[in-house]
Design an enzyme around this catalytic site. Structure first.
Site, PDB file in Angstrom:
ATOM      1  N   ASN A  68       0.871  -1.167   0.000  1.00 23.16           N
ATOM      2  CA  ASN A  68       0.000   0.000   0.000  1.00 23.16           C
ATOM      3  C   ASN A  68       0.913   1.224   0.000  1.00 23.16           C
ATOM      4  O   ASN A  68       1.654   1.446   0.970  1.00 23.16           O
ATOM      5  CB  ASN A  68      -0.889  -0.015   1.247  1.00 23.16           C
ATOM      6  CG  ASN A  68      -1.898   1.119   1.232  1.00 23.16           C
ATOM      7  OD1 ASN A  68      -1.656   2.179   0.656  1.00 23.16           O
ATOM      8  ND2 ASN A  68      -3.022   0.907   1.873  1.00 23.16           N
ATOM      9  N   VAL A  69       0.861   2.004  -1.068  1.00 23.62           N
ATOM     10  CA  VAL A  69       1.827   3.109  -1.208  1.00 23.62           C
ATOM     11  C   VAL A  69       1.577   4.257  -0.227  1.00 23.62           C
ATOM     12  O   VAL A  69       2.409   5.160  -0.114  1.00 23.62           O
ATOM     13  CB  VAL A  69       1.876   3.652  -2.662  1.00 23.62           C
ATOM     14  CG1 VAL A  69       2.320   2.576  -3.636  1.00 23.62           C
ATOM     15  CG2 VAL A  69       0.550   4.279  -3.081  1.00 23.62           C
ATOM     16  N   SER A 146      -0.937  11.159 -16.169  1.00 21.04           N
ATOM     17  CA  SER A 146      -2.214  11.164 -16.889  1.00 21.04           C
ATOM     18  C   SER A 146      -2.228  12.376 -17.807  1.00 21.04           C
ATOM     19  O   SER A 146      -1.542  13.372 -17.528  1.00 21.04           O
ATOM     20  CB  SER A 146      -3.369  11.280 -15.889  1.00 21.04           C
ATOM     21  OG  SER A 146      -4.583  11.563 -16.569  1.00 21.04           O
ATOM     22  N   TYR A 159      -7.444  15.305  -8.605  1.00 18.91           N
ATOM     23  CA  TYR A 159      -6.746  14.328  -9.444  1.00 18.91           C
ATOM     24  C   TYR A 159      -5.804  15.043 -10.418  1.00 18.91           C
ATOM     25  O   TYR A 159      -4.633  14.687 -10.551  1.00 18.91           O
ATOM     26  CB  TYR A 159      -7.781  13.480 -10.188  1.00 18.91           C
ATOM     27  CG  TYR A 159      -7.194  12.398 -11.064  1.00 18.91           C
ATOM     28  CD1 TYR A 159      -6.763  11.189 -10.512  1.00 18.91           C
ATOM     29  CD2 TYR A 159      -7.071  12.576 -12.438  1.00 18.91           C
ATOM     30  CE1 TYR A 159      -6.232  10.190 -11.316  1.00 18.91           C
ATOM     31  CE2 TYR A 159      -6.537  11.580 -13.243  1.00 18.91           C
ATOM     32  CZ  TYR A 159      -6.116  10.393 -12.690  1.00 18.91           C
ATOM     33  OH  TYR A 159      -5.591   9.407 -13.488  1.00 18.91           O
TER      34      TYR A 159
HETATM   35  P1  NAI Z   1      -7.591   0.923 -11.649  1.00 19.43           P
HETATM   36  O1  NAI Z   1      -8.507   1.508 -10.666  1.00 19.43           O
HETATM   37  O2  NAI Z   1      -8.053  -0.196 -12.511  1.00 19.43           O
HETATM   38  O3  NAI Z   1      -6.235   0.443 -10.940  1.00 19.43           O
HETATM   39  C1  NAI Z   1      -5.599   1.209  -9.952  1.00 19.43           C
HETATM   40  C2  NAI Z   1      -4.605   0.341  -9.219  1.00 19.43           C
HETATM   41  O4  NAI Z   1      -4.007   1.119  -8.181  1.00 19.43           O
HETATM   42  C3  NAI Z   1      -5.280  -0.851  -8.545  1.00 19.43           C
HETATM   43  O5  NAI Z   1      -4.444  -1.979  -8.672  1.00 19.43           O
HETATM   44  C4  NAI Z   1      -5.373  -0.419  -7.095  1.00 19.43           C
HETATM   45  O6  NAI Z   1      -5.399  -1.485  -6.175  1.00 19.43           O
HETATM   46  C5  NAI Z   1      -4.083   0.381  -6.973  1.00 19.43           C
HETATM   47  N1  NAI Z   1      -4.082   1.242  -5.792  1.00 19.43           N
HETATM   48  C6  NAI Z   1      -5.012   2.150  -5.400  1.00 19.43           C
HETATM   49  N2  NAI Z   1      -4.661   2.689  -4.220  1.00 19.43           N
HETATM   50  C7  NAI Z   1      -3.484   2.120  -3.873  1.00 19.43           C
HETATM   51  C8  NAI Z   1      -2.600   2.256  -2.772  1.00 19.43           C
HETATM   52  N3  NAI Z   1      -2.865   3.095  -1.757  1.00 19.43           N
HETATM   53  N4  NAI Z   1      -1.461   1.518  -2.747  1.00 19.43           N
HETATM   54  C9  NAI Z   1      -1.167   0.673  -3.756  1.00 19.43           C
HETATM   55  N5  NAI Z   1      -1.968   0.469  -4.804  1.00 19.43           N
HETATM   56  C10 NAI Z   1      -3.105   1.199  -4.864  1.00 19.43           C
HETATM   57  O7  NAI Z   1      -7.106   2.132 -12.547  1.00 19.43           O
HETATM   58  P2  NAI Z   1      -6.150   2.230 -13.823  1.00 19.43           P
HETATM   59  O8  NAI Z   1      -6.908   2.946 -14.835  1.00 19.43           O
HETATM   60  O9  NAI Z   1      -5.541   0.937 -14.154  1.00 19.43           O
HETATM   61  O10 NAI Z   1      -5.041   3.244 -13.257  1.00 19.43           O
HETATM   62  C11 NAI Z   1      -3.657   2.970 -13.209  1.00 19.43           C
HETATM   63  C12 NAI Z   1      -2.920   4.285 -13.243  1.00 19.43           C
HETATM   64  O11 NAI Z   1      -3.156   4.928 -14.486  1.00 19.43           O
HETATM   65  C13 NAI Z   1      -3.354   5.263 -12.160  1.00 19.43           C
HETATM   66  O12 NAI Z   1      -2.240   5.956 -11.661  1.00 19.43           O
HETATM   67  C14 NAI Z   1      -4.261   6.216 -12.918  1.00 19.43           C
HETATM   68  O13 NAI Z   1      -4.342   7.466 -12.317  1.00 19.43           O
HETATM   69  C15 NAI Z   1      -3.574   6.249 -14.258  1.00 19.43           C
HETATM   70  N6  NAI Z   1      -4.408   6.691 -15.350  1.00 19.43           N
HETATM   71  C16 NAI Z   1      -5.582   6.049 -15.678  1.00 19.43           C
HETATM   72  C17 NAI Z   1      -6.371   6.517 -16.695  1.00 19.43           C
HETATM   73  C18 NAI Z   1      -7.666   5.877 -17.088  1.00 19.43           C
HETATM   74  O14 NAI Z   1      -8.399   6.479 -17.898  1.00 19.43           O
HETATM   75  N7  NAI Z   1      -7.992   4.681 -16.612  1.00 19.43           N
HETATM   76  C19 NAI Z   1      -5.980   7.701 -17.487  1.00 19.43           C
HETATM   77  C20 NAI Z   1      -4.741   8.282 -17.083  1.00 19.43           C
HETATM   78  C21 NAI Z   1      -3.986   7.792 -16.050  1.00 19.43           C
END
Ligand code: NAI
Length: 254
Positions: A68-69, A146, A159
């Protein structure tokens, strides 16, 4: 020698339980890397053990770690374990992140703090732990930012702030750490089809408007982020640091 190869490299990916992090973990493993995919709970990374049993990828490996970051010290412990086993950690991918759909005036202190703590402080803490552990050998960091760190968007004020901060963190660390053989770059995905964008997909009018704003007329898939991440992790980008690669179907070109 293929300069784009990540074969044999050890790679830590935060937030690898699903979405973009999961796609990166699978792809890096398929390309022969030793991947340490992190999730906040043991159950959320169980898929890695199942995949490892069911699918043998020569050279590559996939190991689940709980991280957990938002917990200070947690990243250092995971990184120390990996270095003990592999001798080094070649690449850190700070992918963990959270978002909300909240109007600027609707943010409560705890919601604001949670997003800042995960997206900005979480990435920063993990960078610090990585630098501390690898300062003699150097390393490669990919911060998943992002397009909302580059342009604004409604219902995403905090965000947007954190993702802009992640991009600036990338640049700031570049000025401090690049002479120690570190490379720090950011990857800025556009709207990508994951749990994070579920809210948008549930509202057809919002989805339609969003697709109109994307020249390629489709959302990104988690797999669309793989090529840029492999490039940034590999020797093909050996002289590249402090930069942002945008993978967004053309949104920010308009
Ligand atoms: P998601 O919600 O599917 O995955 C997010 C991941 O981060 C999950 O594995 C979750 O468990 C983990 N996470 C959340 N809080 C955490 C914590 N405190 N410690 C460790 N892990 C934690 O979302 P997605 O889309 O895969 O996002 C991945 C990255 O990409 C994020 O940084 C997000 O901001 C970024 N992003 C996503 C976009 C989108 O449209 N889906 C667009 C631009 C950036």
């Amino acid at each position: 020698m293929n300069p784009f190869s990540v074969e044999g490299k050890s790679v830590l990916i935060t937030g690898a339980s699903r979405g973009i992090g999961q796609a990166l973990a699978q792809a890096f493993r398929d390309q022969g890397a030793h991947v340490y995919g992190c999730g906040t709970r043991a159950e959320s990374i169980a898929w890695m053990a199942q995949e490892a049993e069911s699918r043998d990828v020569p050279g590559g490996s996939l190991t689940g770690e709980v991280l957990n970051v938002t917990e200070p010290g947690a990243a250092a412990a995971v990184i120390a374990r990996i270095i003990e086993k592999r001798g080094r950690l070649d690449c850190l991918i700070n992918n963990a992140g959270i978002a909300s759909n909240t109007p600027a005036m609707g943010f409560k202190e705890d919601e604001m703090e949670a997003i800042i703590d995960t997206n900005f402080k979480g990435a920063f803490r993990t960078c610090q732990a990585y630098y501390r552990a690898q300062r003699r050998q150097g390393g490669t960091i990919i911060n998943v930012a992002s397009i909302l760190g580059l342009v604004g968007g409604p219902l995403a004020s905090v965000y947007c702030g954190t993702k802009g901060a992640v991009i600036q963190l990338t640049r700031a660390l570049t000025t401090e750490w690049s002479s120690n053989n570190f490379r720090i770059n950011a990857l800025a995905p556009g709207f990508t089809d994951t749990d994070m964008t579920e809210m948008i997909k549930k509202r057809p009018a919002v989805l339609e408007k969003m697709l109109e704003a994307i020249p390629m007329r489709r959302m990104g898939r988690p797999e669309d982020m793989v090529g840029a991440a492999l490039f940034l992790a590999s020797d093909a980008s050996a002289y590249m640091t402090g930069q942002v690669i945008v993978v967004d179907g053309g949104v920010t070109a308009m």
